[in-house]
Motif scaffolding. Sequence first.
Motif, PDB file in Angstrom:
ATOM      1  N   THR A 270       0.841  -1.206   0.000  1.00 53.72           N
ATOM      2  CA  THR A 270       0.000   0.000   0.000  1.00 53.72           C
ATOM      3  C   THR A 270       0.873   1.253   0.000  1.00 53.72           C
ATOM      4  N   TRP A 271       1.953   1.199   0.768  1.00 52.94           N
ATOM      5  CA  TRP A 271       2.859   2.348   0.829  1.00 52.94           C
ATOM      6  C   TRP A 271       3.735   2.457  -0.417  1.00 52.94           C
ATOM      7  N   PHE A 272       4.444   1.374  -0.742  1.00 49.01           N
ATOM      8  CA  PHE A 272       5.442   1.446  -1.813  1.00 49.01           C
ATOM      9  C   PHE A 272       4.843   1.394  -3.218  1.00 49.01           C
ATOM     10  N   LEU A 273       3.752   0.646  -3.405  1.00 53.19           N
ATOM     11  CA  LEU A 273       3.137   0.558  -4.735  1.00 53.19           C
ATOM     12  C   LEU A 273       1.927   1.481  -4.881  1.00 53.19           C
ATOM     13  N   GLY A 274       1.485   2.031  -3.744  1.00 48.79           N
ATOM     14  CA  GLY A 274       0.327   2.916  -3.780  1.00 48.79           C
ATOM     15  C   GLY A 274       0.682   4.364  -3.500  1.00 48.79           C
ATOM     16  N   ARG A 276       3.484   5.853  -2.517  1.00 49.32           N
ATOM     17  CA  ARG A 276       4.731   6.322  -3.132  1.00 49.32           C
ATOM     18  C   ARG A 276       4.634   6.436  -4.653  1.00 49.32           C
ATOM     19  N   GLN A 277       3.656   5.755  -5.252  1.00 50.30           N
ATOM     20  CA  GLN A 277       3.448   5.838  -6.701  1.00 50.30           C
ATOM     21  C   GLN A 277       2.446   6.930  -7.075  1.00 50.30           C
ATOM     22  N   GLY A 278       2.032   7.705  -6.072  1.00 50.33           N
ATOM     23  CA  GLY A 278       1.157   8.843  -6.351  1.00 50.33           C
ATOM     24  C   GLY A 278      -0.327   8.564  -6.217  1.00 50.33           C
ATOM     25  N   LYS A 279      -0.688   7.380  -5.730  1.00 52.11           N
ATOM     26  CA  LYS A 279      -2.101   7.064  -5.565  1.00 52.11           C
ATOM     27  C   LYS A 279      -2.595   7.566  -4.211  1.00 52.11           C
ATOM     28  N   THR A 280      -3.836   8.017  -4.175  1.00 49.15           N
ATOM     29  CA  THR A 280      -4.443   8.450  -2.919  1.00 49.15           C
ATOM     30  C   THR A 280      -5.084   7.248  -2.225  1.00 49.15           C
ATOM     31  N   MET A 281      -5.380   7.407  -0.955  1.00 51.02           N
ATOM     32  CA  MET A 281      -6.032   6.322  -0.221  1.00 51.02           C
ATOM     33  C   MET A 281      -7.417   6.044  -0.795  1.00 51.02           C
ATOM     34  N   SER A 282      -8.066   7.073  -1.336  1.00 55.68           N
ATOM     35  CA  SER A 282      -9.367   6.876  -1.957  1.00 55.68           C
ATOM     36  C   SER A 282      -9.244   5.968  -3.175  1.00 55.68           C
TER      37      SER A 282
END
Length: 435
Positions: A270-274, A276-282
């Motif tokens: 969630t952190w490294f592929l999400g 940190r890749q510019g994705k929001t929690m939404s």
Amino acid sequence: MFTVIICIILLIVLVSWAKVNPFLAFLIICVVAGLLLNIPAAKLISSIQKGLGDTLGSLVIIICLGAMLGKLIAASGAAQKIAGVLVSAVGQKHIQWALVGAGFIIGIPLFYGIGFVLMVPLIFSIVYKYKLPAVYIGLPMLASLSVTHGFLPPHPSPAALVVQFHANMGLTLIYGILIAIPTIIIAGPLFAKTLKNIPSTPLAIFTPDNIPADKLPGTFKSFALTLLPVILLMSNALLPYIDISPGWLKFLGYISDPSMAMLITLILATWFLGIRQGKTMSQLNTIYMDAIKDIALVLLIIGGSGAFKQVLADTGISTEIGNRLQHFNLHPLVLGWLIAAVIRASLGSATVAGLTAAGIIASTMQHSHVNPNLMVLAIGAGSLAFSHVNDSGFWLFKEYFNTSIKDTFWSWSAMETIVAVLGLGGVMLLNMVAG
């Protein structure tokens, strides 16, 4: 025994001919079994609830977290990155082997349908770029995906079988990998050499755009997060042989528990592929909700099979079946494989075949000293046999690769059957060593 045969035939008719949802079909079969066996209504409902709860209780976390991780690996481009790195590393001459490796690595955390749809664009891009036969190039990768789906936890059927047979998740994974590698090589690249002349013109509509290279995660990050659950699960099986302090042993046992391994990996992903890749929690929550939708029906089918098994167990008929099956002059591992293969050919679903076979063979396991890890793999191999027109995977392959029915039988169906037979052979060899 006659009652069980009637129930299985009715299950086949409901799912394959009447097109009833498998979960509803299992519930209907439970009621039919109750009527035929004169089970009081209150006891029947109790059995169904217990079977559902016991089967899903220890699996929901693993399967749901696995689905979320697989969806994120696909959406982030990590799977595309892994495949691209492997293809670049080996060059055009060995592209087929690179795709096999990519399919195996990616297939461990991804569910088969997700892996198929994800990897087909890569296959087709290579086919168009190098003007190679589509079935010859693509089938070996799909063999990898199929084997990981049928043999290896945390996929739904093998994970559920591990729980039902009280096997060791990590040890089953190790055994499964030992069998999977030669099986994939023979059923994939070697068998595909006979398929170079099969006409196949992949439809452009099934070739979505790839994620741009500059938007993909790094190589180490992609490989590490994809393989972390495998490393943790395998380490769980090795803990009894590691000579370290009790404190560290307890900690390693904690983080290598299947549920914890999946949770830890998903948090890191969630952190490294999400994030940190510019994705929001939404955005990530949307990915995770879509993943749960993808496997909701699988969970219900698993629960339904558990309910059917519990009904048979509570009436004592499962013990009777076990006693009768023992009179067959077949090794229990071969018998488990055969039951799964027959149900797979009849119903088309590998998951339903594996779980139904497990319920039937369960009592035989109690009276024999069969290695439960190997029984998981024997049934998993049998559940892949004889894929044909009642299997969604058959049509997925046919439509994406645009092959004829006849050529789909000669390629896809033959590959699945080879995987099943070689899987059983590998199980029997391991049984001679570790059984």
